[in-house]
Design a protein around this motif. Structure first.
Motif, mmCIF file in Angstrom:
data_model
loop_
_atom_site.group_PDB
_atom_site.id
_atom_site.type_symbol
_atom_site.label_atom_id
_atom_site.label_comp_id
_atom_site.label_asym_id
_atom_site.label_seq_id
_atom_site.Cartn_x
_atom_site.Cartn_y
_atom_site.Cartn_z
ATOM 1 N N SER A 121 0.816 -1.214 0.000
ATOM 2 C CA SER A 121 0.000 0.000 0.000
ATOM 3 C C SER A 121 0.847 1.261 0.000
ATOM 4 C CB SER A 121 -0.904 0.020 1.231
ATOM 5 O OG SER A 121 -0.143 0.240 2.404
ATOM 6 N N LYS A 122 2.142 1.118 0.359
ATOM 7 C CA LYS A 122 3.093 2.235 0.404
ATOM 8 C C LYS A 122 2.678 3.320 1.402
ATOM 9 C CE LYS A 122 3.879 1.492 -4.538
ATOM 10 N NZ LYS A 122 3.877 2.104 -5.879
ATOM 11 N N ASP A 123 1.673 3.028 2.243
ATOM 12 C CA ASP A 123 1.104 4.037 3.148
ATOM 13 C C ASP A 123 0.735 5.292 2.361
ATOM 14 O OD1 ASP A 123 0.181 5.193 5.480
ATOM 15 O OD2 ASP A 123 2.136 5.984 6.070
ATOM 16 N N ASP A 124 0.091 5.078 1.243
ATOM 17 C CA ASP A 124 -0.249 6.169 0.339
ATOM 18 C C ASP A 124 -1.716 6.042 -0.052
ATOM 19 O OD1 ASP A 124 0.672 8.372 -1.624
ATOM 20 O OD2 ASP A 124 -0.296 6.905 -2.934
ATOM 21 N N ALA A 125 -2.470 7.132 0.096
ATOM 22 C CA ALA A 125 -3.911 7.097 -0.159
ATOM 23 C C ALA A 125 -4.216 6.779 -1.619
ATOM 24 C CB ALA A 125 -4.542 8.428 0.230
ATOM 25 N N SER A 126 -3.429 7.329 -2.536
ATOM 26 C CA SER A 126 -3.680 7.066 -3.955
ATOM 27 C C SER A 126 -3.413 5.604 -4.300
ATOM 28 C CB SER A 126 -2.818 7.979 -4.825
ATOM 29 O OG SER A 126 -1.432 7.770 -4.583
ATOM 30 N N ALA A 127 -2.403 5.013 -3.656
ATOM 31 C CA ALA A 127 -2.120 3.597 -3.893
ATOM 32 C C ALA A 127 -3.264 2.730 -3.357
ATOM 33 C CB ALA A 127 -0.807 3.196 -3.222
ATOM 34 N N ALA A 128 -3.792 3.088 -2.181
ATOM 35 C CA ALA A 128 -4.930 2.354 -1.612
ATOM 36 C C ALA A 128 -6.146 2.468 -2.523
ATOM 37 C CB ALA A 128 -5.249 2.884 -0.221
ATOM 38 N N HIS A 129 -6.352 3.645 -3.083
ATOM 39 C CA HIS A 129 -7.468 3.867 -4.007
ATOM 40 C C HIS A 129 -7.330 2.980 -5.244
ATOM 41 C CE1 HIS A 129 -9.631 6.037 -7.253
ATOM 42 N NE2 HIS A 129 -10.525 6.251 -6.302
ATOM 43 N N PRO A 149 -5.633 4.256 9.266
ATOM 44 C CA PRO A 149 -7.004 4.735 9.044
ATOM 45 C C PRO A 149 -7.214 5.521 7.756
ATOM 46 C CG PRO A 149 -6.378 5.056 11.343
ATOM 47 C CD PRO A 149 -5.142 4.605 10.617
ATOM 48 N N ASP A 150 -6.290 6.405 7.391
ATOM 49 C CA ASP A 150 -6.477 7.209 6.173
ATOM 50 C C ASP A 150 -6.558 6.323 4.934
ATOM 51 O OD1 ASP A 150 -6.516 9.495 7.657
ATOM 52 O OD2 ASP A 150 -4.423 10.040 7.265
ATOM 53 N N GLY A 151 -5.649 5.353 4.844
ATOM 54 C CA GLY A 151 -5.682 4.432 3.716
ATOM 55 C C GLY A 151 -6.928 3.568 3.729
ATOM 56 N N ALA A 157 -14.061 3.203 0.822
ATOM 57 C CA ALA A 157 -14.986 4.051 0.069
ATOM 58 C C ALA A 157 -15.044 3.621 -1.394
ATOM 59 C CB ALA A 157 -14.556 5.509 0.169
ATOM 60 N N THR A 158 -13.917 3.182 -1.937
ATOM 61 C CA THR A 158 -13.849 2.740 -3.329
ATOM 62 C C THR A 158 -14.290 1.288 -3.477
ATOM 63 O OG1 THR A 158 -11.956 4.221 -3.621
ATOM 64 C CG2 THR A 158 -12.355 2.603 -5.360
ATOM 65 N N MET A 159 -13.909 0.473 -2.507
ATOM 66 C CA MET A 159 -14.189 -0.960 -2.544
ATOM 67 C C MET A 159 -15.672 -1.257 -2.319
ATOM 68 S SD MET A 159 -12.431 -3.867 -2.828
ATOM 69 C CE MET A 159 -12.541 -5.598 -2.416
ATOM 70 N N GLY A 160 -16.317 -0.432 -1.498
ATOM 71 C CA GLY A 160 -17.718 -0.684 -1.194
ATOM 72 C C GLY A 160 -17.885 -1.835 -0.227
ATOM 73 N N THR A 161 -18.917 -2.624 -0.421
ATOM 74 C CA THR A 161 -19.244 -3.711 0.509
ATOM 75 C C THR A 161 -19.163 -5.072 -0.164
ATOM 76 O OG1 THR A 161 -21.595 -3.442 -0.003
ATOM 77 C CG2 THR A 161 -20.735 -2.195 1.864
ATOM 78 N N ARG A 162 -18.193 -5.225 -1.035
ATOM 79 C CA ARG A 162 -18.073 -6.468 -1.796
ATOM 80 C C ARG A 162 -17.603 -7.644 -0.947
ATOM 81 N NH1 ARG A 162 -17.747 -5.895 -7.451
ATOM 82 N NH2 ARG A 162 -18.122 -3.758 -8.134
ATOM 83 N N SER A 170 -5.115 -1.376 13.688
ATOM 84 C CA SER A 170 -5.534 -0.042 14.117
ATOM 85 C C SER A 170 -6.727 -0.106 15.063
ATOM 86 C CB SER A 170 -5.895 0.820 12.907
ATOM 87 O OG SER A 170 -6.461 2.048 13.326
ATOM 88 N N PRO A 171 -6.673 0.648 16.186
ATOM 89 C CA PRO A 171 -7.822 0.730 17.089
ATOM 90 C C PRO A 171 -8.776 1.869 16.739
ATOM 91 C CG PRO A 171 -5.948 1.794 18.109
ATOM 92 C CD PRO A 171 -5.479 1.304 16.757
ATOM 93 N N ALA A 172 -8.636 2.425 15.528
ATOM 94 C CA ALA A 172 -9.496 3.534 15.127
ATOM 95 C C ALA A 172 -10.963 3.121 15.174
ATOM 96 C CB ALA A 172 -9.130 4.002 13.713
#
Length: 414
Positions: A121-129, A149-151, A157-162, A170-172
């Motif tokens: 994931s590279k700890d990167d939001a665009s990579a997670a997307h 949590p950010d990733g 949000a992109t994956m949905g509920t598949r 994370s304890p977020a």
């Protein structure tokens, strides 16, 4: 059988890189635990019909597909381009992966079959997307990660509920993510507050509880949930007194204290200066008034706290990381992990093993296993799992341990 696919970038070679890749290869090739076979006695007579003696061939179990998304940051693999934080994340990822993989290997002895796919994931939001659109991930039986949590927010949000998505470390609060297929395995802070309230209500049964706060807003989450839990469990028969303490001044509390019954104090603070002064004042108060103190779960990691003071105050904390190194299951895990990877396991490796064992078994049970997590509790090495279903938020592990300072160390009391 476990098939491991590494979807990683090409890397340049150096000594550190060789060590890193070796760790991943060892994880992919760790020995599987298999049952000991019983020797078959030789037959004294030949069977007349050999075909009739043959057992039917059992079809291979379908492999449950697990996609693991970890912040390895392999595009910064050279030591001179890896930041300290990035290197810490990479080590954490390898350790968690190895523990999880060891658990899946052990389940193959029971006939389970897994395909483990590893992504960076590279700890990167665009990579997670981008990963959320990957068809191999979208058709998985379980997704583990992203870790932070950010990733996780971008990914879900992109994956949905598949498919079920496990938040592994994370304890977020799941309320910050809002996905009905999310599985939060590390209990959020609100469940620590609830666990403390439940123990106080059932074991101490006080008429009054004093909450001592420093004034910092980050304490509000704990306080709000603790009050809610006490009102619910105690049926609003327990009075909660909240005070903001300055410079350790506790004199205003004396008229409300009992000299015969235990006075229960809750301190959700994490500020070092506040804790140092207030704990000393409470220690002085305890010479004339019996005190029981409940602290923030972070206290377990604070080296600046004085153990002798905490012990005199009968201090309790909640925890999700209490490991009994004398327990048989722990000893067996340590032995197998050292044999497989030739290193000592970290807390991340232990968490990976517990989660791999639990969710591997649930996947082995099929769709029913993953749909009914609340019907299968689990006692792990670092914590137990007791999942509750939260509408719109997914599954949350609600189990926390209660620890108390005894003989200058933290010991589990519940």
């Amino acid at each position: 059988m476990i098939s491991v696919q590494n979807h990683l970038l090409p890397l340049s070679g150096n000594k550190w890189l060789l060590f890193f890749i070796t760790a991943l290869i060892l994880g992919a090739c760790s020995p599987k635990v298999r049952p000991v076979s019983t020797p078959v006695k030789k037959q004294t007579e030949k069977p007349e019909n050999k075909a009739a003696e043959k057992s039917p061939v059992k079809p291979e179990t379908r492999a449950a597909v697990i996609s693991m998304i970890l912040p390895m940051g392999l595009d910064h693999v050279r030591p001179r381009t890896y930041s300290s934080a990035g290197l810490t994340q990479a080590n954490m990822s390898v350790e968690y992966y190895q523990g999880f993989k060891l658990a899946l290997d052990s389940l193959t002895a029971e006939g389970a079959n897994f395909k483990l796919q590893l992504y960076d994931s590279k700890d990167d939001a665009s990579a997670a997307h981008s990963l959320a659109y990957n068809p191999q991930i979208r058709t998985s039986d379980l997704v583990v990660g992203p870790v932070f949590p950010d990733g996780m927010k971008v990914f879900t949000a992109t994956m949905g509920t598949r498919v079920p998505i496990l938040s592994p470390l994370s304890p977020a609060s799941p309320g910050t993510i809002n996905n009905p297929n999310l599985i939060t395995v590390i209990p959020p802070l609100e469940y620590h507050a609830w666990g403390a309230a439940q123990y106080i209500n059932e074991k101490i049964k006080p008429k009054k509880i004093f909450i001592l706060r420093s004034g910092f807003s980050q304490e509000n989450d704990y306080i709000v949930n603790f009050k809610k839990a006490i009102d619910s469990l105690g049926k609003k028969k327990i009075k909660v007194v909240t005070l903001t303490i300055s410079r350790g001044q506790l004199g205003s509390l004396i008229p409300q204290l009992s000299k015969t019954e235990r006075n229960v104090f809750v301190m959700p603070a994490t500020d070092q200066a506040f804790l140092g002064v207030t704990l000393r004042s409470l220690d002085t108060l305890s010479k004339n008034y019996p005190v029981v103190l409940f602290g923030h779960p972070s206290w377990e990691k604070f080296n600046f706290l004085k153990t002798d003071i905490l012990q005199r105050l009968n201090t309790h904390i909640t925890s999700t990381d209490k490991i009994n190194y004398k327990h048989g299951a722990t000893i067996a895990f340590l032995r197998n992990y050292r044999k497989a990877y030739h290193v000592e396991p970290t807390d991340f490796a232990i968490k990976g093993f517990d989660e791999g064992l639990y969710f591997g078994r649930q996947l082995f049970e099929g769709d029913a296993g993953m749909a009914e997590l609340d019907k299968t509790d689990f006692t792990g090495i670092h914590n137990s799992f007791h999942f509750v279903k939260k509408p719109g938020l997914g599954w949350v592990n609600a189990h926390v341990n209660i620890l108390m300072y005894t003989n200058f160390e933290l010991k589990q009391v519940e």
